[in-house]
Design a protein around this motif. Structure first.
Motif, mmCIF file in Angstrom:
data_model
loop_
_atom_site.group_PDB
_atom_site.id
_atom_site.type_symbol
_atom_site.label_atom_id
_atom_site.label_comp_id
_atom_site.label_asym_id
_atom_site.label_seq_id
_atom_site.Cartn_x
_atom_site.Cartn_y
_atom_site.Cartn_z
ATOM 1 N N ALA A 1 -12.725 45.121 32.932
ATOM 2 C CA ALA A 1 -11.685 45.218 33.960
ATOM 3 C C ALA A 1 -10.420 44.557 33.444
ATOM 4 N N GLU B 1 -5.663 49.937 35.541
ATOM 5 C CA GLU B 1 -5.599 50.680 36.800
ATOM 6 C C GLU B 1 -4.936 52.053 36.616
ATOM 7 N N ASP C 1 -7.012 56.971 33.299
ATOM 8 C CA ASP C 1 -7.980 57.860 33.939
ATOM 9 C C ASP C 1 -9.184 58.076 33.022
ATOM 10 N N GLY D 1 -18.626 52.442 34.226
ATOM 11 C CA GLY D 1 -17.682 51.607 34.969
ATOM 12 C C GLY D 1 -16.360 52.313 35.158
ATOM 13 N N LYS D 2 -15.569 51.830 36.093
ATOM 14 C CA LYS D 2 -14.296 52.426 36.449
ATOM 15 C C LYS D 2 -13.428 52.621 35.199
ATOM 16 N N PRO D 3 -12.852 53.832 35.014
ATOM 17 C CA PRO D 3 -12.773 55.000 35.890
ATOM 18 C C PRO D 3 -13.916 56.018 35.695
ATOM 19 N N LYS E 1 -18.301 56.746 35.840
ATOM 20 C CA LYS E 1 -19.290 56.454 36.856
ATOM 21 C C LYS E 1 -19.743 54.986 36.748
ATOM 22 N N ALA E 2 -20.204 54.472 37.868
ATOM 23 C CA ALA E 2 -20.609 53.067 37.917
ATOM 24 C C ALA E 2 -21.781 52.822 36.989
#
Length: 366
Positions: free
Chosen positions: A339, A344, A347, A359-361, A363-364
């Protein structure tokens, strides 16, 4: 007495026919021979090349104010000059550059750029012009090789031969251009290796060699060019590793090595260097991404896509001060995407086609 009167009469006649401060007849003859080798059918830029004084309103010609020798030829096929605006078109010229240009011994700049149709070779005698500072022939169809003794032009600061059809090798003598600041050989068919003595170009700030057929290793001597800020070796056939020393260069801000056959590991020195645009995509770089990011790591672009990188994305990447465009796709990375505040705006395309990133962006992570 009659002889004296005749001489005075001849002098008066000569002064009438030859304007005071006109260019030498030898320079005028050289320009007309140069013009005879070219054909420009649409704009009529050579229509002004009339009269005895080539220093007086001949399009694209500038003379030295003291010697009246031709100093500059500035003919650009793409210009905001009224001739181009009135015609509502860019220039198109065919023919070739006559060796007669070499008779203009006081030339400081030769700009014959973006005419699209000029072919033939660079006259080898161009290397004999001792005052030449700028040679710009970009955007033509010029073929043959760069003159082997180009290094004789010790005052040359700009060599722009991009977007032509040049072949052969980069001459070893090119490294003797001790005043060279801007080198652009992009989009030709130049082959061979980068000369090992390239590091002698200590004044160079931009080196653009992309889109050729250059092979072999990246010489470590490039790192000796302490003023170099922009290095583009992309779209060639370079092999071997990236020298660690490139990341230690004091002003290098742009490094484009994409589209080669470069192997070895990603040097840690590139991560916290002064480089802000780093494109290493489409190579064969392997190993892990070095876990050495810190506040000095600032990238407008960082593209490592289409390589053989493995392991996880290092957690220290979160401490980078900024990464504007990041592309790690098409590798073998795995694990959780760290992170970071500046993540942010990224994509999923920045991370796709890896082995098991999550994980973002994306799938978890499970």
């Amino acid at each position: 007495m009659s002889t004296l009167v005749w001489l005075i009469g001849m002098a008066i006649s000569f002064s009438i026919t030859m304007p005071v401060n006109a260019c030498p007849s030898s320079d005028r003859a050289a320009l007309l021979a140069f013009k005879a080798g070219l054909h420009e059918p649409h704009l009529g830029i050579f229509n002004s090349w009339t009269g005895t004084d080539c220093c007086n309103k001949w399009y694209g010609i500038t003379c030295d104010s003291l010697t009246k020798r031709v100093a500059d030829i500035n003919l650009r096929g793409e210009s905001e000059d009224p001739i181009f605006q009135k015609a509502h078109r860019t220039g198109y010229m065919t023919g070739s550059i006559s060796p007669a240009i070499c008779k203009l011994e006081r030339l400081s700049s030769v700009i014959i750029a973006d005419w699209k149709g000029i072919s033939g070779i660079i006259p080898p005698c161009i290397s004999s012009l001792p005052f030449l500072r700028i040679l710009d022939l970009i955007g033509n169809q010029i073929s043959g090789e760069i003159p082997f003794n180009i290094g004789k032009l010790r005052r040359l600061t700009v060599l722009n031969l991009a977007d032509n059809k040049l072949t052969g090798r980069i001459p070893r003598s090119l490294a003797d251009l001790s005043s060279l600041k801007h080198l652009d050989l992009r989009n030709n068919m130049i082959s061979g290796t980068i000369p090992r003595n390239f590091g002698k170009l200590r004044m160079m700030s931009r080196c653009l060699l992309s889109g050729n057929r250059i092979y072999g290793p990246i010489p470590e001597t490039i790192s000796y060019i302490y003023r170099l800020s922009d290095l583009d070796l992309s779209l060639n056939r370079l092999t071997g590793p990236i020298p660690d020393s490139l990341g230690k260069m004091s002003v290098l801000g742009t490094l484009n090595l994409d589209g080669n056959l470069i192997s070895g590991k990603l040097p840690a020195t590139l991560i916290n260097s002064r480089i802000s645009i780093l494109n290493l995509s489409r190579n064969a770089i392997e190993g892990n991404i070095p876990d050495v990011f810190d506040s000095r790591s600032y990238f407008m672009v960082m593209d490592l896509s289409y390589n053989k990188l493995k392991g996880s994305i290092p957690k220290s990447i979160s401490s980078a001060s900024f990464i504007g465009h990041l592309d790690l796709s098409h590798n073998h990375l795995c694990g959780a995407i760290p992170a970071a505040e500046w993540f942010e705006h990224l994509d999923a395309t920045s991370f796709m086609y890896n082995d098991c990133l999550c994980g973002k962006p994306l799938k978890a992570c499970s």
